[in-house]
Design an enzyme around this catalytic site. Structure first.
Site, PDB file in Angstrom:
ATOM      1  N   HIS A  72      -0.657  11.754  15.464  1.00 17.12           N
ATOM      2  CA  HIS A  72      -1.860  11.084  14.281  1.00 17.12           C
ATOM      3  C   HIS A  72      -0.487  10.239  13.857  1.00 17.12           C
ATOM      4  CE1 HIS A  72      -4.113  10.158  11.081  1.00 17.12           C
ATOM      5  NE2 HIS A  72      -2.765  10.364  10.064  1.00 17.12           N
ATOM      6  N   HIS A  80      -3.894   5.249   9.741  1.00 17.53           N
ATOM      7  CA  HIS A  80      -5.633   4.032   9.600  1.00 17.53           C
ATOM      8  C   HIS A  80      -5.033   2.561  10.311  1.00 17.53           C
ATOM      9  CE1 HIS A  80      -6.033   8.736   8.299  1.00 17.53           C
ATOM     10  NE2 HIS A  80      -7.377   8.300   8.565  1.00 17.53           N
ATOM     11  N   ASP A 119      -8.466  -5.146   6.155  1.00 15.65           N
ATOM     12  CA  ASP A 119      -8.489  -5.739   5.174  1.00 15.65           C
ATOM     13  C   ASP A 119      -7.164  -6.501   5.061  1.00 15.65           C
ATOM     14  OD1 ASP A 119      -7.012  -3.709   5.065  1.00 15.65           O
ATOM     15  OD2 ASP A 119      -7.487  -2.952   2.750  1.00 15.65           O
ATOM     16  N   CYS A 135       1.182  -1.124  -0.099  1.00 14.38           N
ATOM     17  CA  CYS A 135       0.153  -0.246   0.161  1.00 14.38           C
ATOM     18  C   CYS A 135       1.111   1.371   0.025  1.00 14.38           C
ATOM     19  CB  CYS A 135      -0.607  -0.357   1.257  1.00 14.38           C
ATOM     20  SG  CYS A 135      -0.470   0.087   2.708  1.00 14.38           S
ATOM     21  N   ARG A 158      -5.237  -3.984   9.127  1.00 11.87           N
ATOM     22  CA  ARG A 158      -4.216  -3.260   8.926  1.00 11.87           C
ATOM     23  C   ARG A 158      -3.915  -1.973   9.193  1.00 11.87           C
ATOM     24  NH1 ARG A 158      -3.247   0.129   4.015  1.00 11.87           N
ATOM     25  NH2 ARG A 158      -5.850  -0.389   3.394  1.00 11.87           N
ATOM     26  N   CYS A 166      -2.016   1.060   8.983  1.00 15.76           N
ATOM     27  CA  CYS A 166      -1.064   2.352   8.196  1.00 15.76           C
ATOM     28  C   CYS A 166      -1.078   2.870   9.036  1.00 15.76           C
ATOM     29  CB  CYS A 166      -2.564   1.925   6.925  1.00 15.76           C
ATOM     30  SG  CYS A 166      -1.861   2.410   5.249  1.00 15.76           S
TER      31      CYS A 166
END
Length: 140
Positions: free
Chosen positions: A96, A99, A103, A59, A112, A114
């Site tokens: 932050h 996310h 999936d 990704c 996942r 990410c």
């Protein structure tokens, strides 16, 4: 313990950590990094993920199947950019991180995480004790 002060963040780190930004895909420090160790919150130094739970998701960002300790992660609804996502933040620093999606590989639990490389620091296994993370050696 590794910690970085807000005033010492690079422009990209500040954008990601404090302005809920996203670093460019495939152009970040840990996307293709698979050395043995842990990943910690850049601001608080709190351990978040291990290399054992990192996988190649293609990704463009580092992906993990789970956190070391769910108490160190806060999940929030994110409706930005016309999408409905789950934002992941550090509970200690409110940074932050990225996310979490449903999936991920089913054999790893289906999640996942990410995560932006700009939000984390890698601590090599060989330096865990030296840098104050000896309690995490047992994870390996």
């Amino acid at each position: 313990m590794i910690k970085k002060r807000i005033e010492d963040l690079t422009d990209l780190e500040y954008y990601v950590i404090k302005e809920q930004g996203t670093e460019p895909p495939f152009q970040n420090e840990y996307d293709n990094h698979f050395e043995k160790g842990i990943y910690v919150d850049k601001l608080s130094g709190k351990p978040l993920f291990t290399s054992q739970d990192k996988f190649q998701s293609h990704c463009g960002w580092p992906s993990f199947s789970k956190a070391i300790n769910n108490d160190e992660i806060i999940e929030l609804v994110d409706k930005s950019h016309g999408m409905l996502r789950t934002e992941v933040r550090s509970s200690e620093s409110d940074a932050h991180l990225g996310h979490v999606f449903n999936d991920g590989p089913s054999e790893l639990g289906g999640l996942r995480y990410c995560i932006n490389s700009a939000s984390i620091v890698f601590i090599p296994y060989e330096k865990l004790e030296e840098l104050g993370y000896s309690e995490f050696i047992k994870l390996f």
